[in-house]
Scaffold this motif. Structure first.
Motif, PDB file in Angstrom:
ATOM      1  N   THR A  89       0.814  -1.217   0.000  1.00 41.75           N
ATOM      2  CA  THR A  89       0.000   0.000   0.000  1.00 41.75           C
ATOM      3  C   THR A  89       0.848   1.269   0.000  1.00 41.75           C
ATOM      4  O   THR A  89       0.563   2.193  -0.782  1.00 41.75           O
ATOM      5  CB  THR A  89      -0.970   0.000   1.193  1.00 41.75           C
ATOM      6  OG1 THR A  89      -1.747  -1.198   1.175  1.00 41.75           O
ATOM      7  CG2 THR A  89      -1.903   1.196   1.117  1.00 41.75           C
ATOM      8  N   PRO A  90       1.880   1.408   0.852  1.00 39.89           N
ATOM      9  CA  PRO A  90       2.736   2.605   0.734  1.00 39.89           C
ATOM     10  C   PRO A  90       3.367   2.736  -0.652  1.00 39.89           C
ATOM     11  O   PRO A  90       3.480   3.860  -1.181  1.00 39.89           O
ATOM     12  CB  PRO A  90       3.803   2.381   1.813  1.00 39.89           C
ATOM     13  CG  PRO A  90       3.135   1.502   2.825  1.00 39.89           C
ATOM     14  CD  PRO A  90       2.252   0.593   2.025  1.00 39.89           C
ATOM     15  N   ILE A  93       0.670   4.099  -2.921  1.00 41.42           N
ATOM     16  CA  ILE A  93       0.421   5.530  -2.701  1.00 41.42           C
ATOM     17  C   ILE A  93       1.499   6.366  -3.375  1.00 41.42           C
ATOM     18  O   ILE A  93       1.204   7.369  -4.057  1.00 41.42           O
ATOM     19  CB  ILE A  93       0.346   5.829  -1.192  1.00 41.42           C
ATOM     20  CG1 ILE A  93      -0.907   5.175  -0.593  1.00 41.42           C
ATOM     21  CG2 ILE A  93       0.334   7.332  -0.938  1.00 41.42           C
ATOM     22  CD1 ILE A  93      -1.020   5.307   0.911  1.00 41.42           C
ATOM     23  N   VAL A  94       2.742   5.965  -3.223  1.00 39.09           N
ATOM     24  CA  VAL A  94       3.848   6.718  -3.836  1.00 39.09           C
ATOM     25  C   VAL A  94       3.751   6.679  -5.361  1.00 39.09           C
ATOM     26  O   VAL A  94       3.893   7.710  -6.039  1.00 39.09           O
ATOM     27  CB  VAL A  94       5.204   6.154  -3.356  1.00 39.09           C
ATOM     28  CG1 VAL A  94       6.349   6.792  -4.138  1.00 39.09           C
ATOM     29  CG2 VAL A  94       5.378   6.390  -1.865  1.00 39.09           C
ATOM     30  N   VAL A 153      -4.769   0.524   5.471  1.00 40.07           N
ATOM     31  CA  VAL A 153      -3.495   1.248   5.482  1.00 40.07           C
ATOM     32  C   VAL A 153      -3.647   2.597   4.790  1.00 40.07           C
ATOM     33  O   VAL A 153      -3.063   3.601   5.221  1.00 40.07           O
ATOM     34  CB  VAL A 153      -2.402   0.398   4.817  1.00 40.07           C
ATOM     35  CG1 VAL A 153      -1.083   1.158   4.763  1.00 40.07           C
ATOM     36  CG2 VAL A 153      -2.212  -0.915   5.574  1.00 40.07           C
ATOM     37  N   GLN A 154      -4.450   2.665   3.722  1.00 39.55           N
ATOM     38  CA  GLN A 154      -4.719   3.950   3.069  1.00 39.55           C
ATOM     39  C   GLN A 154      -5.385   4.924   4.036  1.00 39.55           C
ATOM     40  O   GLN A 154      -5.029   6.108   4.094  1.00 39.55           O
ATOM     41  CB  GLN A 154      -5.613   3.752   1.852  1.00 39.55           C
ATOM     42  CG  GLN A 154      -4.908   3.280   0.608  1.00 39.55           C
ATOM     43  CD  GLN A 154      -5.810   3.325  -0.616  1.00 39.55           C
ATOM     44  OE1 GLN A 154      -6.966   3.725  -0.534  1.00 39.55           O
ATOM     45  NE2 GLN A 154      -5.288   2.919  -1.754  1.00 39.55           N
ATOM     46  N   ALA A 157      -3.021   6.347   6.259  1.00 44.88           N
ATOM     47  CA  ALA A 157      -2.118   7.276   5.572  1.00 44.88           C
ATOM     48  C   ALA A 157      -2.716   8.669   5.432  1.00 44.88           C
ATOM     49  O   ALA A 157      -1.990   9.629   5.127  1.00 44.88           O
ATOM     50  CB  ALA A 157      -1.762   6.728   4.187  1.00 44.88           C
TER      51      ALA A 157
END
Length: 664
Positions: A89-90, A93-94, A153-154, A157
């Motif tokens: 997930t990170p 996002i990136v 997780v989003q 964030a």
């Protein structure tokens, strides 16, 4: 009436629009969004006066939905998808931020606006996905767990994004603020896990002892919203706190009851959320910027879909899962609205850009149930076009399959059948489309194929031509019919046992030539009837007579031409004619201590002893040397006269007047 009148109008309109969508076989979410558009300030006609207050109430809907998600969520579930959730997930996002930044620069936006655009589109909608998965019945599948894990997780964030983006002009100050927020989040989680897991179950246990259902509902609502509000006061997400509270309660003994009680309240406030989103949509702005909006919707949907699908594939998920994740998470999420408001408030983005991202987000939300519902069809086309793609065959015997049983569906029913067949050393193979169930079958050592049993290529892998029996455990009539049709097409001699979800479908299976059907709800009702009648001390023969009459009434009309069913009916009728009867030998019975041969039962009474149960062990067809003991359960068959003779022959009144028999 103020806001009360607004809520009444909104609920009535949402009900009407939801009813229309239900008739059109579309998700209710679309009806709620349509109600918001109709009552919004941008469409004229009847308008909600206090739309801002509705938006505030909608935040409760977000919190309650995440609270319910926490109640359904288990750390074991996240453990199964921990790598893609915590690492993937990170990365997503990136990559999505970079993708959005490139789109913005291509469209001529400045670097700050482009960066905000990338951040805004990097988030997907937990609300839309959860409601879509619920409506489609996909909750619990591995693909749904992947999506929910990434969404969690989003949502976490959002907090650092809300801190970092407004601080872009002063990176040093932003880093310090972010570090402080991270410390607060860790302290909150530690407090909830250490104290919440001990205090909340004790509180609920006390509430339960009071015996008030209303107070229990109020308690769990107060816990979910109260903990959420506490996290808001310390500068964290309101919805995040509600989710953690639900997750803590899910580990207690009251998690299931809390979930069942909170669902109606959750659904009501969820409706307010989707309606409030619809109110923000400006049709005039959409028409004026239609070209740009459609371009962004297309580019964002394709780009995010590819990113999510690629990551799912990269982290080892195969078959339908990358497609399901890509078609499920391509939309822009509800927390985008919160983040965009922060951008407008700090002057980082203007109102025109806010309306643009809002319109694109709403359109992608509307598209989600429609596109996600096509996952099965698109996967089927993929299998058809790429026939060379190898199927996942697990635990297959080296010598292949022949005269085996094909079990379609690896759920509870299918696994039970497989377990019995494995004990009997009968060859079989499971076919399942849910990766989690495939993994369970794999761990059990059962041969299993990942795929859709109705597809030709899958049936080839199942060696359907060589199979002797097909067991269909899936309740859906469309899927079951397709599977049986394909199987009979390639193997006309195969026998079929199928589950049926509704008696109205008997004719469908009759046309296919299937006679061995199991209706689970009906079988459960028969067993409940048997148990109830036993407690009412109804003789076992009468219980059997009544339940078989119920079975004949339900099954016989739909399967009247089935030779096997007619034979079975005749056998049961013969059993009723002979009227097998169970009796217990009491202490004063003349047969106690005598053998069957010594008593000459058949010669004297005309009845036959066909079975004895002693100490829980059944002894069928006992020998003539068998000696009766007190407490024996004796099964006799014969005409009514023969059974009466037997009772008169063996019975003997004791001094207290009791008989030597006890009818069972």
């Amino acid at each position: 009436m103020g806001i009360a009148a607004d809520i009444i109008i909104l609920i009535v309109t949402a009900f009407c629009c939801g009813l229309i969508m239900q008739r059109l076989h579309q998700p209710l979410i679309l009806g709620y969004l349509l109600a918001g558009v109709i009552l919004g300030p941008n469409t004229g006609g009847i308008t909600i006066a206090e739309s801002h207050d509705i938006e505030l109430l909608a935040e409760i809907g977000v919190a309650l939905l995440l609270f319910a998600l926490g109640l359904e969520f288990s750390l074991k579930d996240l453990k199964q998808v921990r790598y893609i959730a915590l690492i993937g997930t990170p990365i997503q996002i990136v990559i999505t931020i970079a993708f959005g930044f490139a789109i913005g620069r291509f469209l001529g936006w400045d670097w700050l606006t482009s960066l905000w655009f990338g951040a805004l589109i990097s988030l997907s909608s937990t609300m839309v996905i959860l409601k879509t998965l619920m409506n489609q019945g996909w909750l619990g599948t591995l693909s749904s767990k992947v999506m929910i894990g990434m969404l969690i997780v989003q949502d976490l964030a959002v907090v650092p994004l809300m801190i970092i983006l407004p601080q872009l002009n002063d990176p040093a100050a932003g880093l310090g603020t972010l570090g402080f927020a991270l410390v607060k989040a860790i302290l909150f989680l530690a407090t909830m896990l250490l104290l919440g897991t001990k205090l909340l179950p004790v509180l609920l246990r006390h509430i339960v002892r009071l015996g008030s259902r209303e107070l229990f509902l109020l308690a769990i609502t107060a816990i979910g919203l109260g903990v959420g509000y506490a996290t808001y006061l310390v500068g964290l997400s309101f919805a995040f706190g509600a989710f953690v509270a639900g997750m803590v309660l899910s580990e207690s003994d009251y998690g299931h009851q809390a979930l069942s009680d909170i669902i109606p309240l959750r659904d009501l406030f969820s409706m307010l959320f989707f309606a409030s989103v619809g109110m923000l949509l400006d049709p005039d702005f959409l028409l004026e910027n239609l070209g740009q909006v459609l371009l962004l919707v297309l580019v964002v949907a394709l780009g995010k879909g590819v990113i999510f699908g690629f990551l799912a594939r990269f982290f080892g998920y195969r078959n339908v899962i990358p497609l399901a994740v890509g078609l499920g998470l391509f939309q822009i999420g509800e927390f985008t609205f919160v983040l965009a408001r922060v951008g407008v408030g700090t002057g980082a983005i203007d109102s025109n850009f806010f309306n643009l991202i809002l319109t694109v987000a709403v359109m992608t939300m509307v598209m989600t149930p429609l596109l996600s519902g096509q996952t099965g069809r698109l996967y089927a086309l993929k299998k058809k076009w790429f026939r060379h793609e190898s199927l996942e065959l697990i635990n297959f015997p080296d010598q292949g399959l022949r005269d085996h049983v094909v079990i379609v569906g690896g759920g509870r029913v299918g696994m039970q059948v497989a377990t019995v067949l494995a004990r009997l050393a009968t060859p079989f193979v499971l076919v399942e489309l849910d990766q989690h169930r495939v993994d369970q079958a794999k761990e059990a050592g059962y041969p299993v194929v990942y795929g859709d049993g109705s597809h030709e290529i899958v049936q080839e892998a199942l060696a359907m031509k060589e199979a002797s029996l097909l067991v269909v455990t899936t309740p859906g009539i469309v899927v079951a019919r397709a599977i049986i049709q394909h199987a009979l097409k390639v193997n006309s001699r195969i026998q079929v046992v199928s589950r049926i979800a509704d008696p109205a479908f008997f004719e469908v299976f009759k046309e296919l030539g299937v006679s061995d059907l199991v209706y689970p709800e009906f079988e459960a009702s028969l067993e409940i009837t048997r148990q109830a009648l036993l407690h009412l001390h109804i003789p076992a023969t009468e219980i059997e007579r009544q339940t078989e009459a119920m079975r004949h009434q339900l099954l016989a009309p739909g399967l009247a031409t089935s030779k096997e069913y007619k034979t079975l009916g005749q056998m049961r009728a013969a059993e009723q004619h002979f009227d097998l009867q169970w009796v217990r030998l009491e202490e004063h019975n003349r047969l106690v201590g005598r053998s069957i041969g010594e008593a000459e039962i058949r010669k004297t009474t005309g009845a036959s002893v066909v079975g004895i149960i002693r100490d829980g062990q059944l002894m069928p067809n006992p020998e003539v040397v068998f000696r009766f003991q007190t407490g024996d359960l004796v099964a006799i068959i014969g005409s009514a006269e023969a059974r009466e003779n037997f009772l008169g022959f063996g019975g003997q009144r004791s001094q207290d007047g009791s008989e030597g028999w006890a009818l069972i």
